[in-house]
Design an enzyme around this catalytic site. Structure first.
Site, PDB file in Angstrom:
ATOM      1  N   GLY A   1       0.842  -1.206   0.000  1.00 46.96           N
ATOM      2  CA  GLY A   1       0.000   0.000   0.000  1.00 46.96           C
ATOM      3  C   GLY A   1       0.867   1.243   0.000  1.00 46.96           C
ATOM      4  N   GLY A   2       1.964   1.175  -0.758  1.00 47.43           N
ATOM      5  CA  GLY A   2       3.017   2.197  -0.688  1.00 47.43           C
ATOM      6  C   GLY A   2       2.574   3.585  -1.110  1.00 47.43           C
ATOM      7  N   LEU A   3       1.525   3.679  -1.919  1.00 46.73           N
ATOM      8  CA  LEU A   3       1.112   5.014  -2.366  1.00 46.73           C
ATOM      9  C   LEU A   3      -0.058   5.550  -1.554  1.00 46.73           C
ATOM     10  CD1 LEU A   3       1.650   4.920  -6.222  1.00 46.73           C
ATOM     11  CD2 LEU A   3       3.225   5.519  -4.394  1.00 46.73           C
ATOM     12  N   GLY A   4      -0.342   4.924  -0.406  1.00 43.04           N
ATOM     13  CA  GLY A   4      -1.373   5.453   0.486  1.00 43.04           C
ATOM     14  C   GLY A   4      -0.803   6.571   1.342  1.00 43.04           C
ATOM     15  N   GLN A   5      -1.468   6.842   2.469  1.00 40.38           N
ATOM     16  CA  GLN A   5      -1.142   8.029   3.257  1.00 40.38           C
ATOM     17  C   GLN A   5       0.273   8.032   3.839  1.00 40.38           C
ATOM     18  OE1 GLN A   5      -3.324   8.733   6.803  1.00 40.38           O
ATOM     19  NE2 GLN A   5      -3.016  10.942   6.702  1.00 40.38           N
TER      20      GLN A   5
ATOM     21  N   ASP B   1       2.916  -1.261  -4.595  1.00 40.65           N
ATOM     22  CA  ASP B   1       1.485  -0.933  -4.718  1.00 40.65           C
ATOM     23  C   ASP B   1       1.025  -1.494  -6.053  1.00 40.65           C
ATOM     24  OD1 ASP B   1      -1.087   0.340  -4.496  1.00 40.65           O
ATOM     25  OD2 ASP B   1      -0.175   1.799  -3.161  1.00 40.65           O
TER      26      ASP B   1
ATOM     27  N   ASP C   1       0.296  -7.002  -5.441  1.00 35.69           N
ATOM     28  CA  ASP C   1      -1.140  -7.056  -5.180  1.00 35.69           C
ATOM     29  C   ASP C   1      -1.333  -7.923  -3.943  1.00 35.69           C
ATOM     30  OD1 ASP C   1      -3.824  -7.456  -5.097  1.00 35.69           O
ATOM     31  OD2 ASP C   1      -4.021  -8.263  -7.127  1.00 35.69           O
ATOM     32  N   ILE C   2      -1.820  -7.319  -2.867  1.00 36.54           N
ATOM     33  CA  ILE C   2      -1.921  -8.071  -1.601  1.00 36.54           C
ATOM     34  C   ILE C   2      -2.979  -9.173  -1.671  1.00 36.54           C
ATOM     35  CG2 ILE C   2      -1.016  -6.308  -0.044  1.00 36.54           C
ATOM     36  CD1 ILE C   2      -4.271  -6.028   0.498  1.00 36.54           C
TER      37      ILE C   2
ATOM     38  N   TYR D   1     -14.057  -0.375   8.385  1.00 35.39           N
ATOM     39  CA  TYR D   1     -12.634  -0.113   8.627  1.00 35.39           C
ATOM     40  C   TYR D   1     -12.260  -0.527  10.056  1.00 35.39           C
ATOM     41  CZ  TYR D   1      -8.530   2.993   9.363  1.00 35.39           C
ATOM     42  OH  TYR D   1      -7.294   3.527   9.661  1.00 35.39           O
TER      43      TYR D   1
END
Ligand code: AKB
Length: 342
Positions: free
Chosen positions: A34-38, A60, A78-79, A167
């Site tokens: 998720g490297g391009l998340g927050q 990501d 892809d997780i 969440y």
């Protein structure tokens, strides 16, 4: 590279003595999902500064900007593809996994099936992966893992957790699964419950993100319409503190840890209090309030987060207070807008 230079380090915490022989330690090979998340890009920068550029692989399913791509190793991951993840761990000899992939609170409510896949099925994959390959795994949790039945001021480390967002449910699931794998299989699972994390990156679909959006809107347009009521108090933290907490916790020797899941925080404030502090830097702006469905989420979350167990066990201490946060955000958001136009 303190990790490489130290030879034998003996230290005392709460009158317990610990020794670390770091002489032969190579820096860990770290994969961030998720490297391009927050948090991903900033986290990679921070950890590359500590362990070296090649030691941290950002991943990501999204095509990165040239800047991110040139900053250090970046790959597709892809997780939801277990075999693909296995290949990455083997090919890159990964030691630590930092699993950021997740849909945040507000965006998760808009697409529950996707949130279940990413947040829950994704967690199943990475935890099995970590077990199979003996990885240390870090998964962030959140104040969103609490709900209307939890004590809100303060919210202790161990208490009732009955969140009302997908969440939050996925994060309680992650916490419990991680603790179970730790007790059952000895997996080195580590999890911090973060408050709202404030960075200059544009908001990412969270409920606490008003505290990011306000800087972008005020600097660009001179006004902000807030989706929470002026007196909605939530725990918050600047990204610098969040990354330092993550890194210090990841390095803490197992003997220091009495838990696998810790609350951490830096401060609590309301939209009104934040706007008051911003006036010093940006004297002419307007704030209006129009609460929407995110108000209900915020009203079910902690107002003040009790992180005394993290302070006691591995010496956690925040450094960025509200005035520092405002100063940093005004500077960083202005720079980002000048560089990228957003
Ligand atoms: C959100 O608001 O969803 C996140 C969080 C507090 O976990 N920022």
């Amino acid at each position: 590279m303190t990790l490489l230079r130290s030879i034998l380090s003996v230290f005392t915490v709460n009158s317990r003595k610990y020794s670390l022989n770091l002489q032969s330690k190579k820096p860990p090979k770290i994969l961030i999902t998720g490297g391009l998340g927050q948090l991903g890009v900033e986290c990679a920068k921070y950890l590359r500064g500590k362990y070296g550029r090649e030691s941290v692989i950002l991943s990501d399913i999204i095509k990165p900007t040239a800047e991110v791509f040139n900053d250090g190793p970046y790959i597709f991951a892809d997780i939801l593809d277990f075999k693909g993840l296995q290949r990455i761990v083997v090919d890159h000899r990964v030691d630590w996994l930092i699993h950021f992939s997740a849909l945040l609170s507000a965006i998760g409510e808009q697409n529950v099936p996707l949130a279940v896949r990413v947040n829950i099925e994704g967690m199943h994959n990475v935890i099995e992966l970590a077990k199979q390959y003996g990885l240390r795994i870090f998964v962030p949790s959140t104040i969103g893992a609490f709900g209307p039945d939890s004590p809100r001021n303060p919210t202790p480390n161990i208490t009732v957790q009955r969140p009302r967002t997908i969440y939050g449910v996925s994060k309680v699931h992650a916490e419990l699964l991680g603790e179970y794998y730790f007790h059952k299989f000895g997996l080195d699972f580590r999890c911090l419950r973060f408050p709202g994390v404030i960075s200059s990156d544009p908001p990412g679909g969270g409920t606490t993100d008003y505290a990011i959006a306000i800087f972008h809107d005020v600097i660009r347009k001179g006004r902000y319409e807030c989706y929470l009521k002026p007196d909605t108090m939530l725990p918050m933290m600047h990204v610098r503190d969040a990354l330092r907490a993550l890194s210090e916790y990841l390095e803490a020797p197992n003997e220091m840890l009495n838990r696998r899941v810790y609350n951490v925080t830096s401060m609590s404030f309301t939209p009104e209090e934040l706007a008051d502090r911003m006036v010093k830097h940006l004297p002419e702006f307007q704030i209006t309030y129009r609460p929407d469905s995110r108000q209900e989420i915020a009203d079910s979350w902690p107002q003040v987060f009790d992180d005394s167990e993290a302070r006691r066990d591995w010496n956690w201490k925040p450094r960025v207070d509200l005035d520092d946060l405002v100063t940093l955000m005004v500077k960083e958001v202005k720079e980002k807008i000048a560089a990228n136009g957003f």
